[in-house]
Design an enzyme around this catalytic site. Structure first.
Site, short mmCIF file in Angstrom:
data_model
loop_
_atom_site.label_atom_id
_atom_site.label_comp_id
_atom_site.label_asym_id
_atom_site.label_seq_id
_atom_site.Cartn_x
_atom_site.Cartn_y
_atom_site.Cartn_z
N THR A 76 -46.75 -1.25 -9.27
CA THR A 76 -46.06 -0.77 -8.06
C THR A 76 -46.96 0.06 -7.14
O THR A 76 -47.82 0.80 -7.62
CB THR A 76 -44.81 0.08 -8.42
OG1 THR A 76 -43.87 -0.76 -9.07
CG2 THR A 76 -44.14 0.69 -7.22
N GLY B 218 -38.07 1.27 -14.19
CA GLY B 218 -37.08 1.32 -13.13
C GLY B 218 -35.65 1.63 -13.57
O GLY B 218 -34.91 2.31 -12.85
N1 ASP Z 1 -40.47 0.73 -11.00
C1 ASP Z 1 -40.84 -0.65 -11.03
C2 ASP Z 1 -39.68 -1.45 -11.57
O1 ASP Z 1 -39.03 -0.99 -12.48
C3 ASP Z 1 -42.04 -0.94 -11.86
C4 ASP Z 1 -43.14 0.05 -11.80
O2 ASP Z 1 -43.15 0.96 -11.01
O3 ASP Z 1 -44.08 -0.11 -12.57
O4 ASP Z 1 -39.48 -2.55 -11.14
#
Ligand code: ASP
Length: 347
Positions: free
Chosen positions: A212, A266
């Protein structure tokens, strides 16, 4: 003698709480209430990022990419550009880089596809836009901005979001554009693991499931904008969305308090409305940005087992970048200051 000890203790305390320019976690004290001309902070994902897993060349690539991303945003802000433009252009750069789990270089779903999510929020009026499950939009953050500016909605997903993006003349690409060998191999390793095939340590995916990118900026007019873009988590299925397209979970902004962009597992960020909670703590409890962000990441999430981190800027340009994982790609810039960091010991 007693007086001398008291004075020495006070002096020691003052020197410990002063503002070292290369330490973002301390450069956020409550007393820092003169507004910086502008400020920008970025992340490129949090997770199991250890020195032993990154070659010196890879580490250099990451640091250079973060530095270049900061320069793009800082140049815009310096010239008096808006925080919205700075966030969009900075995230474009990170979406185009195969190093990060957003745009090109996104992680793969269980079925071997890339499904991209993004969101944006502006602190001046809480206007926000988000997209989920895109497969052909080159820059998902631009689609999120179009939802915010050119629709009556906040969140569009799947085929509808793709149609909307086309109607908005947003650049599209063949889905194969997003594929990188590294992310493909990560999926293959996880699928092998699921089938019970033992992996040697060198076969371990270097990025596990996290990634991300995010950016928060404060412009000269005092407006805060926060944006986040992601491929989600490797091996996700059933059209799963994480926190990124959920306003209040992965992204939040209010000019009265702060802007926030998150990265991590997430599902936990959704359950604990992490981005909004940082704003709420500042608003209701009068906490500083580092207190509020630190509490949510290192107490609320840790107690529940949620791993990850966030970046935040308050209305004065104070920056907080807490994380509870082994590392987080991160950096910030404001007049006369620039920090780029990866590992925990760089805190
Ligand atoms: N937060 C993102 C998700 O859960 C993934 C991440 O930040 O690594 O899709």
């Amino acid at each position: 003698m007693y007086k001398l000890i008291v004075i020495l203790s006070l002096l020691l305390f003052a020197s410990c709480t002063s503002n070292p320019t290369n330490d973002a976690s301390k450069a956020t004290s409550k007393s820092d209430q003169t507004r910086a001309e502008y400020a920008i902070v970025i992340h490129g994902g949090a997770g199991t990022i250890l020195r032993k897993n990154l070659t010196p060349e890879k580490e250099k690539e990451y640091r250079e990419a973060m530095d270049a991303a900061l320069t793009i945003g800082e140049d815009i802000l310096k010239k008096g550009g808006t925080s919205l433009e700075a966030v969009e252009k900075t995230i474009h750069y990170m979406e185009d880089s195969p190093l990060f789990n957003a745009g090109k270089g996104a992680v793969f779903t269980h079925e071997g596809k890339n499904e991209l999510d993004a969101s944006i929020m502006q602190g001046i009026d809480q206007n926000a836009g988000a997209v989920g499950g895109l497969s052909t939009v080159k820059h998902p953050i631009t689609a999120a901005i179009a939802v915010m500016n050119n629709s009556d909605h906040v969140l569009l997903t799947g085929a509808g979001a793709e149609t909307f993006a086309r109607e908005q003349n947003i650049e599209t690409v063949n889905p194969s554009y997003f594929k990188t060998e590294r992310r493909w191999n990560s999926l293959q390793r996880i699928l092998a693991e699921e089938k019970g095939i033992e992996l040697s340590e060198s076969d371990e995916p270097d990025d596990k499931k996290h990634g991300t990118v995010g950016c928060v900026a404060l412009d000269k007019a005092g407006n805060i904008v926060a944006g986040t873009s992601t491929g989600g988590m490797t091996n996700k299925r059933y059209n799963r969305f994480g926190d990124v397209p959920i306003i209040g979970a992965g992204t939040y902004a209010d000019n009265a308090t702060c802007g926030v962009s998150c990265t991590g597992h997430g599902e936990y960020f959704i359950r604990y409305a992490v981005a909004h909670d940082v704003h709420a703590r500042m608003s209701y409890l009068n906490e500083s940005v580092s207190e509020a962000a630190g509490h949510v990441i290192n107490k609320t999430l840790v107690e529940k087992g949620g791993s990850g981190g966030l970046i935040s800027i308050d209305k004065y340009g104070n920056v907080a970048m807490p994380f509870n994982s082994a590392g987080m790609y991160r950096g910030y810039a404001k007049p006369g200051e620039r920090v780029v960091a990866i590992y925990e010991d760089e805190k």
